[in-house]
Structure formats: C-alpha cells, structure tokens
Design a protein around this motif. Structure first.
Motif, PDB file in Angstrom:
ATOM      1  N   SER A   1       0.825  -1.200   0.000  1.00 57.69           N
ATOM      2  CA  SER A   1       0.000   0.000   0.000  1.00 57.69           C
ATOM      3  C   SER A   1       0.864   1.257   0.000  1.00 57.69           C
ATOM      4  O   SER A   1       1.948   1.289   0.592  1.00 57.69           O
ATOM      5  CB  SER A   1      -0.904   0.009   1.237  1.00 57.69           C
ATOM      6  N   ALA A   2       0.362   2.303  -0.666  1.00 52.36           N
ATOM      7  CA  ALA A   2       1.037   3.597  -0.682  1.00 52.36           C
ATOM      8  C   ALA A   2       0.214   4.646   0.057  1.00 52.36           C
ATOM      9  O   ALA A   2       0.410   5.850  -0.140  1.00 52.36           O
ATOM     10  CB  ALA A   2       1.295   4.040  -2.114  1.00 52.36           C
ATOM     11  N   SER A   3      -0.709   4.221   0.902  1.00 55.37           N
ATOM     12  CA  SER A   3      -1.586   5.155   1.617  1.00 55.37           C
ATOM     13  C   SER A   3      -0.781   5.982   2.622  1.00 55.37           C
ATOM     14  O   SER A   3       0.294   5.583   3.065  1.00 55.37           O
ATOM     15  CB  SER A   3      -2.696   4.389   2.330  1.00 55.37           C
ATOM     16  N   LEU A   4      -1.337   7.137   2.983  1.00 54.24           N
ATOM     17  CA  LEU A   4      -0.634   8.037   3.893  1.00 54.24           C
ATOM     18  C   LEU A   4      -0.612   7.506   5.322  1.00 54.24           C
ATOM     19  O   LEU A   4       0.243   7.905   6.117  1.00 54.24           O
ATOM     20  CB  LEU A   4      -1.283   9.422   3.861  1.00 54.24           C
ATOM     21  N   ILE A   5      -1.552   6.647   5.670  1.00 55.75           N
ATOM     22  CA  ILE A   5      -1.554   5.985   6.979  1.00 55.75           C
ATOM     23  C   ILE A   5      -1.365   4.500   6.725  1.00 55.75           C
ATOM     24  O   ILE A   5      -2.161   3.878   6.019  1.00 55.75           O
ATOM     25  CB  ILE A   5      -2.875   6.209   7.739  1.00 55.75           C
ATOM     26  N   ARG A   6      -0.297   3.925   7.282  1.00 61.98           N
ATOM     27  CA  ARG A   6      -0.018   2.511   7.037  1.00 61.98           C
ATOM     28  C   ARG A   6       0.411   1.836   8.336  1.00 61.98           C
ATOM     29  O   ARG A   6       0.950   2.481   9.238  1.00 61.98           O
ATOM     30  CB  ARG A   6       1.103   2.344   5.987  1.00 61.98           C
ATOM     31  N   PRO A   7       0.187   0.532   8.440  1.00 60.13           N
ATOM     32  CA  PRO A   7       0.653  -0.196   9.627  1.00 60.13           C
ATOM     33  C   PRO A   7       2.165  -0.356   9.606  1.00 60.13           C
ATOM     34  O   PRO A   7       2.791  -0.332   8.542  1.00 60.13           O
ATOM     35  CB  PRO A   7      -0.051  -1.552   9.511  1.00 60.13           C
ATOM     36  N   THR A   8       2.737  -0.511  10.777  1.00 65.61           N
ATOM     37  CA  THR A   8       4.168  -0.799  10.858  1.00 65.61           C
ATOM     38  C   THR A   8       4.440  -2.287  10.698  1.00 65.61           C
ATOM     39  O   THR A   8       5.522  -2.676  10.260  1.00 65.61           O
ATOM     40  CB  THR A   8       4.748  -0.328  12.206  1.00 65.61           C
ATOM     41  N   GLU A   9       3.465  -3.116  11.074  1.00 60.95           N
ATOM     42  CA  GLU A   9       3.657  -4.559  10.989  1.00 60.95           C
ATOM     43  C   GLU A   9       2.524  -5.200  10.200  1.00 60.95           C
ATOM     44  O   GLU A   9       1.458  -4.600  10.015  1.00 60.95           O
ATOM     45  CB  GLU A   9       3.748  -5.176  12.387  1.00 60.95           C
TER      46      GLU A   9
ATOM     47  N   ASP B   1      10.923  -0.813   2.899  1.00 57.72           N
ATOM     48  CA  ASP B   1      10.714  -2.268   2.865  1.00 57.72           C
ATOM     49  C   ASP B   1       9.251  -2.675   2.917  1.00 57.72           C
ATOM     50  O   ASP B   1       8.932  -3.853   2.821  1.00 57.72           O
ATOM     51  CB  ASP B   1      11.441  -2.940   4.048  1.00 57.72           C
ATOM     52  N   GLY B   2       8.342  -1.703   3.086  1.00 61.20           N
ATOM     53  CA  GLY B   2       6.944  -2.062   3.320  1.00 61.20           C
ATOM     54  C   GLY B   2       6.752  -2.334   4.800  1.00 61.20           C
ATOM     55  O   GLY B   2       7.542  -1.893   5.636  1.00 61.20           O
ATOM     56  N   VAL B   3       5.706  -3.075   5.165  1.00 61.10           N
ATOM     57  CA  VAL B   3       5.480  -3.347   6.581  1.00 61.10           C
ATOM     58  C   VAL B   3       6.679  -4.060   7.177  1.00 61.10           C
ATOM     59  O   VAL B   3       7.351  -4.853   6.506  1.00 61.10           O
ATOM     60  CB  VAL B   3       4.203  -4.175   6.800  1.00 61.10           C
ATOM     61  N   LEU B   4       6.956  -3.781   8.415  1.00 55.86           N
ATOM     62  CA  LEU B   4       8.103  -4.372   9.089  1.00 55.86           C
ATOM     63  C   LEU B   4       7.831  -5.834   9.419  1.00 55.86           C
ATOM     64  O   LEU B   4       6.672  -6.250   9.551  1.00 55.86           O
ATOM     65  CB  LEU B   4       8.417  -3.600  10.369  1.00 55.86           C
ATOM     66  N   PRO B   5       8.883  -6.630   9.591  1.00 58.30           N
ATOM     67  CA  PRO B   5       8.675  -8.023  10.003  1.00 58.30           C
ATOM     68  C   PRO B   5       8.011  -8.077  11.377  1.00 58.30           C
ATOM     69  O   PRO B   5       8.124  -7.144  12.170  1.00 58.30           O
ATOM     70  CB  PRO B   5      10.100  -8.579  10.086  1.00 58.30           C
ATOM     71  N   ARG B   6       7.304  -9.166  11.632  1.00 60.59           N
ATOM     72  CA  ARG B   6       6.679  -9.314  12.945  1.00 60.59           C
ATOM     73  C   ARG B   6       7.757  -9.296  14.020  1.00 60.59           C
ATOM     74  O   ARG B   6       8.897  -9.675  13.792  1.00 60.59           O
ATOM     75  CB  ARG B   6       5.876 -10.613  13.014  1.00 60.59           C
ATOM     76  N   LYS B   7       7.338  -8.845  15.198  1.00 64.21           N
ATOM     77  CA  LYS B   7       8.249  -8.767  16.351  1.00 64.21           C
ATOM     78  C   LYS B   7       9.490  -7.944  16.017  1.00 64.21           C
ATOM     79  O   LYS B   7      10.622  -8.324  16.317  1.00 64.21           O
ATOM     80  CB  LYS B   7       8.664 -10.169  16.814  1.00 64.21           C
ATOM     81  N   THR B   8       9.270  -6.790  15.375  1.00 65.31           N
ATOM     82  CA  THR B   8      10.386  -5.910  15.054  1.00 65.31           C
ATOM     83  C   THR B   8      10.880  -5.179  16.300  1.00 65.31           C
ATOM     84  O   THR B   8      12.068  -5.036  16.524  1.00 65.31           O
ATOM     85  CB  THR B   8       9.967  -4.888  13.987  1.00 65.31           C
TER      86      THR B   8
END
Length: 439
Positions: A127-135, A412-419
C-alpha cells in the motif's frame, strides 16, 4: 508541497462520561491485552462492579472465542445505547483532547486524541496510503472483531498513530498551554496503569495549527531529505504503532457502510473517521527496544551456512566472523550457541533495517526446516542463557533508531513481525474517550 489531499485528520465530537463519574472505574485497558490472563479481566470486573465503565462497552479478546460471545456482543450494543440515552456519556463540541499519561517511567507520554480518515489508510501489502501499519496485518483477526463493531453505535479508541517529528514542533508545545485549557479528566488508572490527565482544545485556530503541522509531514522535499529517499517512495506521515487490527476492523466496517451511501453522504459519515491518539515517536516516554531471536532444534553450522547462502543469493556478501568488522553500513548480528559464538555479517544488505535482514532469512530457513522453532525474546541475557542448551542458537538484534521505524516501512513495506517492543502491557492505552459511528 502539501495539499488538502494530504489532510488525513478530522476534528471530532468526542464523548466523555458525565461529571461525577468515577473515572478510575470508567477507564479500562485495551481489549487486546492480557489475552492469556483471564484473572486480570476477572479482577477488572470485580473492580468495576456496577459502576459505568468502558468494560461494558468493549469485548476483552480473552473472551473472543467463548461460546457466549454473541450474547456478550449484544449486551455491549445495548449498553452503548443506554449510556447515550441516560446521559452517562456527554458529547463535547468539536475539538481534540491533549492527553498526558504517567505509567511509571521518568516522563509522561503526551498525545493528541483526534480522528483520522479511513480513506487515507490501507493495510494491504504494498500500500502507498498516507496511513499505514508498521507490521503485517493478520486478516484472519478481522472478522470476529468486525462482528463486535457491526451493530455498535460508537467506538472507543486504543489505536496509537505515530508521527516522526524530531524537532517536536507539533504536539509538545501544546502542553505549555494547559493552564488555559479545560481539564476534562484527571484520574488514576486501575491495575497498575498509572495516571492520566486530559485537556480539551476546541476546534478553532489552535486545531487549525495542529492540522497544518501534521499536513507539513507530507511535504515531499522535506520527506525525501529526512529519509534519504526519492519520489519513488510513497509518503508516510502516519504509522500505526498500536491497535492496527482495531483500525483494520474499522476500515472493513467503513467499506461495508459506504457501499450503501452516496458520495455526498460518504464525505461526512462518522464511520469514515476513527478516533486515535497521535504520539510523536520522539516522545521521551517511548522506549523502542529490539526483540531478539532464539532458534530451537537447529544444527549450528547448518543454520549459519543456510543463512549466508540465502544472503548471497540475494546479492549480499555474508560471512561469519569472530567479531564485528568496522564497516558501519553492514548489518551485524552477534550469535551464541552451545558450540559456537561469533557474529553474522551481511554487507550490502538489500533491506533498510537489520531486523528485516534477519527475519527474512529466518523465515526462509524455517519454511524449509519444519522441525526447527523460533521464539522472540526481549532480554539479551535471556537469549544467551537459552543458547547454552545444545540445539539452540540465539541472535542479538541491534538497537533501533526511532526514525528507522519509519524508514523501514518507507523502503521495505510493513516491518517483520516482532520488530520492536514499545512499552509493557500495563502501559498500553486505556479506553477513555468515545465517538459515534452512526448517523
């Protein structure tokens, strides 16, 4: 340049309990905490008793898979309507709340409670949205939460949105003005939650300044300079730090609602906007700690050779050394096992932050070695102790710079789990404010 297209925020009409309510019983911790500790929620229920409480407006996820979940959900919806009808909840004029939370550290967490536009949020990969999840968002977690939201007339937020404001221009100066503002809550929080205070800031020139400051985070030239990127990378002014599955559920609900609305109705419908707490990632109370990795049931040499081969296939140079090299651009991972210690070095990494470098390779290894198992550990000393047992190997992850969290999502896009870890369970957000989601 910033434009109105970059405005993701909305000044809401927030609901709070009427004067005289025992706020220490009203405010309850986020429903996704203590999911393996039913005794915590039993104690919360005893503490609340018959008093008005957000416990009666939310479904602790410890109960999410119980047989009576439908009955619990119906009771929640009934209580929401009753709290509005009998005046337990009052609606403030449009505005925001400045909130200050002490939870045992040397400084408070300071944030702004306002609403953000779900049209500016996506949780799908890429996603290229202005609000995105970190994970990564686990979509399977949405449907049971969606059933609670369907039929609800209001929402209570435990979502935390992070901004990257190293100069502390947007949120922090507001707290120099609190003596001139109306204090709308000031209470201890149950079960070791600390203390929270809130001040109301009505919609007007000051909220315009807040929104303008937030929009400035979308300035392309400043953004590129901050993260060392180009226009090829999507802007990221807002990252969801906590409560992403709640936000994803709100998004899924909004998609259902808006399907039956005209464009004009969609523009102002309350379900389009979700209540959040916006916090600067540079707030001194936010301690971003790395989460280390421990592997069980592995052969040391086979694991290390497998990882180095993976990196080399990705165009990186990877090798095992006795100690870390001087190259500061390499991603370096000290490791410990019963039969070997050293460092895994990855030069010219294709990932922007070390945790992505490590987790991507471990995921590939585990996929091909089903007998191996991984766990995520907060303390380096615990990792080293576990690694003393034959068949175990632990990797120590480096500290995470605060702006690396944003940089990692940008590149990188969303971060890996347990970052990373950001606070203990008792430090998570307590429900206080509410907002309607129906016309």
């Amino acid at each position: 340049m910033t434009t109105m297209a970059n405005r993701c925020t909305h000044i809401p009409e927030i609901m709070l309990p009427r004067a005289g309510t025992d706020l220490s019983k009203w405010a309850v911790i986020a429903c996704d905490q203590y999911t393996s500790q039913p005794e915590y929620w039993a104690e919360t229920d005893r503490t609340v008793g018959d008093a008005p409480s957000t416990l009666r407006l939310t479904l602790p996820e410890v109960y999410l898979e119980q047989d009576d979940v439908a009955e619990r959900t119906e009771k929640i919806h009934h209580t929401m309507r009753r709290y509005i009808e009998d005046g337990t909840l009052r609606t403030l004029p449009a505005g925001v709340i400045l909130t200050e939370r002490w939870s045992g550290g040397s400084c408070p967490r300071r944030g702004i409670v306002l609403a953000v536009d779900l049209e500016a949020y996506e949780y799908t990969p890429g996603s290229a949205s202005l609000i995105r999840p970190t994970e990564k968002t686990v979509v399977e977690r949405i449907p049971p939460r969606l059933k609670v939201r369907q039929g609800a007339c209001m929402e209570l937020p435990h979502i935390m949105i992070l901004i990257d404001d190293p100069e502390r221009k947007i949120i922090e100066p507001l707290f120099d003005q609190t003596e001139q503002l109306e204090k709308v809550y000031d209470t201890d929080l149950m079960q070791n939650g600390g203390h929270i205070t809130g001040w109301f800031l009505p919609k007007g020139a000051q909220t315009d300044t807040i929104e303008a400051g937030l929009e400035a985070l979308c300035d392309r030239e400043t953004f590129n300079r901050k993260y060392g990127c180009t226009d090829a990378q999507a802007l990221l002014p807002y990252a969801v730090g906590d409560g992403n599955h709640s936000m994803a559920t709100a998004k899924a609900y909004w998609e259902e609602v808006k399907a039956g609305l005209s464009a004009e109705e969609q523009a102002t419908h309350p379900a389009r906007f979700v209540l959040v707490e916006v916090v600067n990632i540079h707030d001194e109370s936010l301690i971003i700690e790395p989460i280390h990795r421990i592997l069980f049931g592995v052969d040391t040499d086979e694991l290390l050779s497998g990882l180095t081969a993976f990196y080399q296939a990705q165009g990186c140079k990877a090798y095992i050394a006795d100690e870390a090299p001087a190259d500061t651009t390499a991603h370096i991972f000290p490791f410990s096992a019963a039969d070997k210690t050293g460092v895994l070095v990855v030069e010219n990494p294709k990932w922007s932050i070390p945790v992505a470098t490590m987790q991507t390779a471990l995921d590939a290894y585990l996929e091909n070695h089903p007998s191996a198992r991984i766990d995520y550990i907060h303390g380096a000393d615990v990792v080293c102790n576990l690694a003393e047992k034959p068949g175990n190997l632990g990797f120590i992850l480096p500290d995470i710079a605060k702006n690396d969290l944003f940089r990692g999502v940008v590149f990188d896009g969303v971060l890996p789990r347990k970052t990373f870890s950001m606070g203990e369970a008792h430090e998570k957000r307590y429900y206080m404010e509410a907002k309607t989601i129906v016309k």
